[in-house]
Design an enzyme around this catalytic site. Structure first.
Site, PDB file in Angstrom:
ATOM      1  N   LYS A  32       0.815  -1.217   0.000  1.00 55.75           N
ATOM      2  CA  LYS A  32       0.000   0.000   0.000  1.00 55.75           C
ATOM      3  C   LYS A  32       0.847   1.265   0.000  1.00 55.75           C
ATOM      4  O   LYS A  32       2.037   1.238   0.315  1.00 55.75           O
ATOM      5  CB  LYS A  32      -0.963  -0.009   1.200  1.00 55.75           C
ATOM      6  CG  LYS A  32      -2.139  -0.954   0.930  1.00 55.75           C
ATOM      7  CD  LYS A  32      -3.199  -0.914   1.994  1.00 55.75           C
ATOM      8  CE  LYS A  32      -4.327  -1.871   1.589  1.00 55.75           C
ATOM      9  NZ  LYS A  32      -5.303  -2.056   2.656  1.00 55.75           N
ATOM     10  N   ARG A  87      -3.301  -9.812   5.640  1.00 55.54           N
ATOM     11  CA  ARG A  87      -3.674  -9.933   4.225  1.00 55.54           C
ATOM     12  C   ARG A  87      -2.492  -9.483   3.379  1.00 55.54           C
ATOM     13  O   ARG A  87      -2.038  -8.341   3.518  1.00 55.54           O
ATOM     14  CB  ARG A  87      -4.904  -9.070   3.958  1.00 55.54           C
ATOM     15  CG  ARG A  87      -5.479  -9.171   2.557  1.00 55.54           C
ATOM     16  CD  ARG A  87      -6.740  -8.313   2.454  1.00 55.54           C
ATOM     17  NE  ARG A  87      -7.316  -8.342   1.123  1.00 55.54           N
ATOM     18  CZ  ARG A  87      -6.903  -7.585   0.114  1.00 55.54           C
ATOM     19  NH1 ARG A  87      -5.907  -6.738   0.283  1.00 55.54           N
ATOM     20  NH2 ARG A  87      -7.484  -7.678  -1.066  1.00 55.54           N
TER      21      ARG A  87
END
Ligand code: 7PM
Length: 280
Positions: A221, A255
């Protein structure tokens, strides 16, 4: 701690890894590579072999500004992959969607966890999951994917996210979803500035009731990019470092795209967490 997904009880005494399997043509870091169902299934099987405890299949990009995907298109992307993967791996398969029709079809095809960035707030979503035996991951997001990064603002981000997640847990329980089938997620990058994301990771232990597993998704991210100065393709080390630190702070599920590396990192973090708890 446990999470019951269909007939499978995931033992979360040690943190586990949820592998990300994107089946979108526009995913920012896997651009179109798994548009072919057979290739996506092969990657899912490989993730299970690398130690993923859950495979998360997603057909709708939640990237800021991404185009909306129709129900038909999302079904066409994810259902064949979920069906074939369910026949080939023993681990629970999760579907990353907010659409009740996709939830229902995915569960019928073999998914046993619904991962919803909107935390089952779409009309009909609670009813699509309740009574099926599927587990849910309830994620916090401020705003909507298209606009959420425009001006995120909080007075106390940890308290606000905790209050939202607790409210969604109670909405699920009221709808008939058992508590042992619910996990929560602070939603790293979903309507948050870097300082909000870091406050949530630092405050992970205060996000939910201790009996509820917390899932964290930070893999590749922009938070990793901002800290390391690296583009998405070069965020492995930063992502793995965050995975280990989140696991050390009590995250039950990580995740991640890079399953093998993340599984090792989480094992190291878990060993240190247990040693610290033992007081050595
Ligand atoms: C473009 C931008 C594509 C962002 C994909 C993403 C999470 C999630 C996603 C998360 C849970 C990504 C995200 N992130 N579900 N789905 N938690 N529960 O980086 O953090 O994979 S999509």
């Amino acid at each position: 701690m446990k999470l019951t997904c269909g007939h499978t009880v995931l033992d979360l005494a040690e943190p586990c890894v949820m592998g990300v399997l994107n089946v979108t043509p526009d995913s920012f870091s896997d651009g179109g590579r798994y548009a072919d169902p057979a290739a996506a299934v092969a990657r899912g099987v490989a993730m299970a072999e690398e130690g993923a405890a859950i495979i998360d299949v997603g057909g709708e990009s939640t990237r800021p500004g991404a185009a909306a995907v129709s129900v038909q298109e999302e079904l066409a992307r994810v259902i064949p992959v979920i069906g074939q993967l369910a026949a080939r791996v023993a681990v629970p398969i999760s579907v990353d969607t907010s659409k009740p029709a996709v939830m229902s079809a995915a569960i019928a095809a073999g998914a046993s966890l619904v991962n919803d960035v909107r935390a089952l707030r779409e009309p009909g979503a609670l009813d699509a999951v309740a009574g099926t035996g599927a587990a849910v991951c309830l994620m916090h997001m401020q705003g909507e994917p298209r606009t959420m990064q425009a001006s995120p603002a909080y007075d106390d981000v940890v308290a606000e996210v905790r209050r939202f997640l607790a409210g969604r847990v109670e909405a699920c329980v009221a709808a008939g979803i058992a508590r042992d089938r619910i996990c929560v997620d602070p939603g790293i990058g979903f309507g948050k500035r870097p300082e909000h994301n870091l406050a949530l990771l630092a405050g992970l232990g205060r996000l939910a009731d201790p009996a509820i597993p917390v899932l964290v998704g930070v893999s590749r991210k922009s938070l990793v990019g901002i800290i390391t100065g690296r583009p998405a393709a070069e965020r492995l080390a930063g992502s793995v470092a965050f995975a280990a630190l989140a696991a050390l702070r009590g995250a039950a599920i990580i995740r991640a795209h890079d399953v093998a590396a993340t599984v090792d990192a989480v094992k190291v973090a878990s060993a240190l967490r247990h040693a610290a708890a033992g007081g050595d």
